[in-house]
Write a protein that holds these residues in place. Sequence first.
Motif, PDB file in Angstrom:
ATOM      1  N   ARG A  14       0.689  -1.180  -0.203  1.00 10.43           N
ATOM      2  CA  ARG A  14       0.349   0.339   0.318  1.00 10.43           C
ATOM      3  C   ARG A  14       0.857   0.790  -0.799  1.00 10.43           C
ATOM      4  O   ARG A  14       1.634   1.461   0.930  1.00 10.43           O
ATOM      5  CB  ARG A  14      -1.077  -0.090   1.184  1.00 10.43           C
ATOM      6  CG  ARG A  14      -1.758   1.449   1.144  1.00 10.43           C
ATOM      7  CD  ARG A  14      -3.206   1.097   2.158  1.00 10.43           C
ATOM      8  NE  ARG A  14      -3.733   2.290   2.237  1.00 10.43           N
ATOM      9  CZ  ARG A  14      -4.973   2.098   2.781  1.00 10.43           C
ATOM     10  NH1 ARG A  14      -5.365   0.606   3.829  1.00 10.43           N
ATOM     11  NH2 ARG A  14      -6.235   2.981   2.649  1.00 10.43           N
ATOM     12  N   LYS A  16       0.843   4.798   0.334  1.00  9.55           N
ATOM     13  CA  LYS A  16       0.033   6.608   0.812  1.00  9.55           C
ATOM     14  C   LYS A  16      -0.069   7.243  -0.764  1.00  9.55           C
ATOM     15  O   LYS A  16       0.541   7.895  -1.368  1.00  9.55           O
ATOM     16  CB  LYS A  16       0.181   6.850   2.127  1.00  9.55           C
ATOM     17  CG  LYS A  16      -0.616   7.897   2.349  1.00  9.55           C
ATOM     18  CD  LYS A  16       0.023   8.598   3.899  1.00  9.55           C
ATOM     19  CE  LYS A  16      -0.951   9.427   4.646  1.00  9.55           C
ATOM     20  NZ  LYS A  16      -0.560  10.419   5.309  1.00  9.55           N
ATOM     21  N   ARG A 212      -8.964   4.452  -1.419  1.00  7.57           N
ATOM     22  CA  ARG A 212      -7.630   3.341  -1.843  1.00  7.57           C
ATOM     23  C   ARG A 212      -8.462   3.411  -3.041  1.00  7.57           C
ATOM     24  O   ARG A 212      -6.780   2.952  -3.693  1.00  7.57           O
ATOM     25  CB  ARG A 212      -8.455   2.211  -0.878  1.00  7.57           C
ATOM     26  CG  ARG A 212      -8.783   2.108   0.296  1.00  7.57           C
ATOM     27  CD  ARG A 212      -8.768   0.680   1.302  1.00  7.57           C
ATOM     28  NE  ARG A 212      -9.520   0.165   1.080  1.00  7.57           N
ATOM     29  CZ  ARG A 212     -11.114  -0.192   1.843  1.00  7.57           C
ATOM     30  NH1 ARG A 212     -10.779   0.754   3.007  1.00  7.57           N
ATOM     31  NH2 ARG A 212     -11.648  -0.465   1.942  1.00  7.57           N
ATOM     32  N   PRO A 215      -7.016   7.253  -5.795  1.00  6.33           N
ATOM     33  CA  PRO A 215      -6.724   8.421  -3.900  1.00  6.33           C
ATOM     34  C   PRO A 215      -6.627   9.421  -4.395  1.00  6.33           C
ATOM     35  O   PRO A 215      -7.092  10.533  -2.825  1.00  6.33           O
ATOM     36  CB  PRO A 215      -5.012   7.567  -3.966  1.00  6.33           C
ATOM     37  CG  PRO A 215      -5.372   7.321  -4.943  1.00  6.33           C
ATOM     38  CD  PRO A 215      -6.448   6.347  -5.690  1.00  6.33           C
ATOM     39  N   TRP A 286      -3.440  -5.195  -6.920  1.00  9.21           N
ATOM     40  CA  TRP A 286      -4.068  -4.526  -5.720  1.00  9.21           C
ATOM     41  C   TRP A 286      -5.253  -4.672  -4.541  1.00  9.21           C
ATOM     42  O   TRP A 286      -4.974  -5.028  -3.255  1.00  9.21           O
ATOM     43  CB  TRP A 286      -5.194  -3.128  -6.885  1.00  9.21           C
ATOM     44  CG  TRP A 286      -5.555  -2.485  -5.681  1.00  9.21           C
ATOM     45  CD1 TRP A 286      -5.124  -0.807  -5.570  1.00  9.21           C
ATOM     46  CD2 TRP A 286      -7.778  -2.692  -5.397  1.00  9.21           C
ATOM     47  NE1 TRP A 286      -6.090  -0.619  -4.796  1.00  9.21           N
ATOM     48  CE2 TRP A 286      -7.124  -0.808  -4.591  1.00  9.21           C
ATOM     49  CE3 TRP A 286      -8.102  -2.867  -5.497  1.00  9.21           C
ATOM     50  CZ2 TRP A 286      -8.784  -1.282  -3.664  1.00  9.21           C
ATOM     51  CZ3 TRP A 286      -9.316  -3.284  -4.765  1.00  9.21           C
ATOM     52  CH2 TRP A 286     -10.124  -1.897  -4.275  1.00  9.21           C
ATOM     53  N   HIS A 290      -5.506  -4.980  -0.702  1.00 11.02           N
ATOM     54  CA  HIS A 290      -6.856  -4.148   0.319  1.00 11.02           C
ATOM     55  C   HIS A 290      -7.916  -5.332   0.209  1.00 11.02           C
ATOM     56  O   HIS A 290      -8.463  -5.272   0.711  1.00 11.02           O
ATOM     57  CB  HIS A 290      -7.271  -2.890  -0.758  1.00 11.02           C
ATOM     58  CG  HIS A 290      -6.314  -1.697  -0.954  1.00 11.02           C
ATOM     59  ND1 HIS A 290      -6.196  -0.924  -0.203  1.00 11.02           N
ATOM     60  CD2 HIS A 290      -4.899  -1.924  -2.070  1.00 11.02           C
ATOM     61  CE1 HIS A 290      -5.553   0.104  -0.514  1.00 11.02           C
ATOM     62  NE2 HIS A 290      -4.847  -0.486  -1.698  1.00 11.02           N
TER      63      HIS A 290
END
Length: 366
Positions: A14, A16, A212, A215, A286, A290
């Motif tokens: 991940r 940010k 997520r 973004p 991804w 997530h």
Amino acid sequence: MDDARKPREPNPRRVKGRGAPSQVDGRFAVTRVEGADDGWGSLGEALADTPNPATRVSEERARSIISRNASPDVGFSQSVNPYRGCEHGCAYCFARPSHAYLDLSPGLDFETRLFAKTNAAERLRDELGRRAYRCAPIALGINTDAYQPSERRYRITRACLDVLAECRHPVSIVTKSAAVLDDLALLADLARDRLATVYLSVTTLDNRLSARMEPRASAPHARLNAIRALHEAGVPVGVLVAPVIPGITDHELEAILEAAREAGAASAGHVLLRLPHELRQLWREWLSVHYPERAAHVMSLVQQMRGGKDYDSTFGTRMRGEGPFAELIAQRFKRAHRRLGYARLPPLDCSRFVPPRPDSPQRELF
């Protein structure tokens, strides 16, 4: 396969403020860079300490700006894209593989290594002024968003709109950004002559999921507010539920359509998740970051709608899919569309087009 040509193992994590979890290789890459652990654990430490990649925008001079399209399942014949790459960073973006043509990664490079076509308005004026040009609506910002964050600095989209307004040329816009309201007055002026329509793309109403998955795009409520403002200003506006993602967002289909209709959207459409080229690997990464507990189920549903594959690019089915689950989504959309009173946006008027006058020191004398 020769060891030198084996695809490198991704390091999905991940990041940010970014949608892509790694820097996957483009399909045309001739060199690959990968780290090797020296046995002291330094590779893991390096990955953990790697700073978040900053956005870099390179200015470029486009040789041409109007792209022609003959796809039978796309509702426009020509488009203008002021930028290459998109800082919105949508994890599902079908345009990501286009960065491979630049020998850049469709992963993090796509959302951090951007290109601004600083002469786009100049090229647009030249191309509209050619004797062979025949007016047809221009779709603005189709491959990558015309109102991504860089637009606030470069104002390339606005410069193109100024040229189109001067020539009374019809334009349609699809965006995930409430920044389209920066040009509300100009769009309202065009709309009075049936020269502008706008679609807001809404994928989810869940702020956390949006943060997520997309973004740096506008939050869902901001897009709904943009629909309301455009409607109140007299700009024909619609909503695209795009993409519909099985197992992630498909349950929101009716709620998105209801919220957009309440905000003033007059037309609606939907597109299923598309996973061309490198996007297949990126999307799987991804999901593993997530939604690891449902990744296999999501990909199973995707493949059920794509003839057992991750993606099928066949015209006619690539936007809607096939099979029972795709048909169920289509029927749900159709019923909600009819119940909520959605219709088509008014057609754009090509009859008002006046070719731009060529630049000349004496242009104001005649």
